[in-house]
Design a protein around this motif. Structure first.
Motif, PDB file in Angstrom:
ATOM      1  N   ASP A 166       0.880  -1.168   0.000  1.00 14.81           N
ATOM      2  CA  ASP A 166       0.000   0.000   0.000  1.00 14.81           C
ATOM      3  C   ASP A 166       0.918   1.219   0.000  1.00 14.81           C
ATOM      4  N   HIS A 207      -5.496  -2.423   0.131  1.00 14.75           N
ATOM      5  CA  HIS A 207      -4.877  -1.325  -0.636  1.00 14.75           C
ATOM      6  C   HIS A 207      -3.483  -1.661  -1.159  1.00 14.75           C
ATOM      7  N   ARG A 223      -2.429   5.556   6.373  1.00 12.81           N
ATOM      8  CA  ARG A 223      -3.361   4.458   6.665  1.00 12.81           C
ATOM      9  C   ARG A 223      -2.593   3.407   7.432  1.00 12.81           C
TER      10      ARG A 223
END
Ligand code: HEC
Ligand code: HEC
Length: 442
Positions: free
Chosen positions: A242, A263, A302
């Motif tokens: 990600d 992701h 994130r």
């Protein structure tokens, strides 16, 4: 001067001194270790080919024909090459191709260079071989919306095609799904990107790169941290990361059933990318400048962000331009034509001598030792002493195991009920391979 202003100047000066103490040593780039990097990026002499699908000229010629054949699609107006166009690095120049339903597909058409070395296919790695991959687009409602049986019948009723299949598969001369997949895969394995200026530099020609391009390379392998994932001559670690794009697409996570891999997408190669803009799985970045700006300032924070992604990269405008200048040296000046490399049967199997062991390390994305013998009844302990999240998996006949997210510090334990050979991999870093021989205890 008012006291407050003096204090402000004082604080600013202290800050400057502190910054130069902290940043000073780190900011000065280490000199480029030319010998090391030339070795790390050297091109191979052979292209790997699987033992069960050897590359014959007849098979490759058939695959090349099928790649252009619109009979593979339901509507009869779309071939592989409609989206994977040779002059655009076998991509299509748009963010997302419009599917059969008139809506854009979920992801961008990836370029197809150097997939002979690939360990998994599609942006999320859901196919494990090019042979497996080929049936995906044909039967996909939104891509070619074809029906495989209809396509095979159409090819079988064409005498030229029947002949081509017979030449390509003398031991099994039939128009079958397996042969169709093998021919397409054999053709795609010949798509090896040609040498570029960067390769001339790698081979020892110091003049092949301009000073700003070389400065860009120093940033790439230095403070910009790109080489943590874009490594080796193809510029990919074949792993899933990600990198903080705003896209909602969950990528690898749902394929593994591991939310820590949400992701995450397969690191793309950076070869011949000048010809395949726009970039990323969703085609959301139009230029290399946009890509560099993403890494420098637009990363979405994130919990799933890759441990290999530097959390902060300070790049001024000159450095950004240098990185882009370097990326350009990995592409040909004219639309590239495939280089031809002799093939070599590949073996993913263990090359090292097996050692008796029941505890295995995962430091630096490597199972160590990588080839072990275990006594039946003994448990296998796999210790995550790495900085990354791993996903230990075993998908063998008679035994399967999925560790879910194995965080740094976690140990997973696997027991075996029967003797035999087992292959363990990491679902997030598929180049991690552990070969386990479970021996009958005496
Ligand atoms: C309508 C456009 C379209 C057509 C037609 C199409 N593809 Fe693709 N191809 C894509 C897209 C989009 C992806 C990425 C999908 C994903 O990752 O989920 C893809 C992915 C791939 C990949 C994976 C590449 C990688 O880096 O992992 C291969 C290989 C491939 N296609 C080969 C083919 C072959 C062979 C055909 C013909 C049988 C074909 N494609 C037909 C759009 C297309
Ligand atoms: C943590 C691993 C990682 C690091 C570090 C990293 N990349 Fe990437 N890179 C990726 C992944 C994964 C993608 C695809 C992401 C996606 O589509 O969601 C990508 C995509 C790209 C692309 C687009 C390629 C294409 O065909 O779409 C370029 C160009 C690129 N990276 C360059 C760089 C540069 C330059 C750096 C250093 C500033 C860098 N990368 C650092 C993993 C990484």
């Amino acid at each position: 001067m008012p006291r407050e202003a003096l204090a402000r100047i004082g604080r600013a000066l202290a800050g400057l001194v502190l910054a130069s103490v902290l940043g000073g040593a780190a900011d000065k780039p280490a000199p480029l270790d030319v010998g090391h990097w030339r070795q790390a990026f050297a091109r191979p002499n052979h292209a790997p080919t699987p033992a069960e699908n050897s590359a014959t000229p007849e098979k490759i010629a058939l695959g090349a024909k099928l790649f252009e054949d619109t009979r593979l699609s339901g509507s009869g107006d779309m071939a592989c090459s409609s989206c994977h166009q040779a002059d655009l690095s076998f991509s299509d120049g748009i963010d997302r191709h419009v599917g059969h339903d008139g809506q854009p597909l979920d992801r961008r058409t990836p370029p197809l260079w150097n997939l002979a070395w690939g360990l998994s296919f599609f942006w999320d790695g859901r196919a494990s071989s090019l042979e497996d991959q080929a049936m995906g687009p044909i039967e996909n409602e939104r891509e070619m919306a074809g029906n495989l049986q209809t396509a095979l019948r159409a090819l079988d009723s064409d005498p030229q095609m029947r002949k081509a299949f017979a030449f390509a598969f003398p031991d099994d001369p039939a128009v079958t799904q397996a042969n169709l997949a093998k021919a397409l895969a054999a053709f795609q394995r010949t798509l090896v990107s040609p040498e570029t200026r960067f390769d001339r530099w790698v081979k020892g020609d110091d003049k092949a790169l301009e000073p700003d391009e070389l400065a860009g390379f120093s940033l790439f392998v230095g403070k910009a941290g790109c080489v943590a994932c874009h490594q080796g001559w193809r510029f990919t670690d074949e792993a899933f990361h990600d990198i903080g794009l705003p896209s909602e697409d969950k990528g690898r996570g749902p394929i593994l059933g591991v939310s820590a891999a949400n992701h995450a997408f397969k690191t793309p190669s950076l070869r011949e990318r000048v010809w395949s803009a726009p970039y990323m799985h969703d085609g959301s970045l139009a230029t290399f400048d946009d890509v560099v700006a993403h890494y420098a300032e637009h990363v979405v924070e994130r919990p799933t962000l890759s441990a290999d992604l530097p959390r902060r990269i300070e790049l001024d405008n000159e450095e950004r331009a240098q990185l882009v200048a370097f990326l350009d040296t990995l592409s040909s000046d004219d639309p590239p034509r495939p280089a031809s490399l002799p093939t070599k049967a590949m073996s993913w199997g263990a090359t090292a001598e097996a050692v008796p062991a029941s505890t295995v390390s995962q430091k630096d994305k490597r199972f160590t030792p990588g080839t072990i013998i275990l006594k039946l009844g003994e448990a296998l302990r796999i210790v995550n002493d790495d900085t990354r999240v791993h996903n230990v998996r075993l998908d063998g006949p008679g035994k399967s195991f999925n560790s879910d997210a194995q965080n740094p510090g976690d140990t997973v334990t696997i027991g075996f009920d029967s003797p035999g050979h087992y292959d363990v991999i990491c679902g997030i870093h598929p180049d991690m391979r552990l070969s386990v021989d479970v021996a009958q205890a005496r």
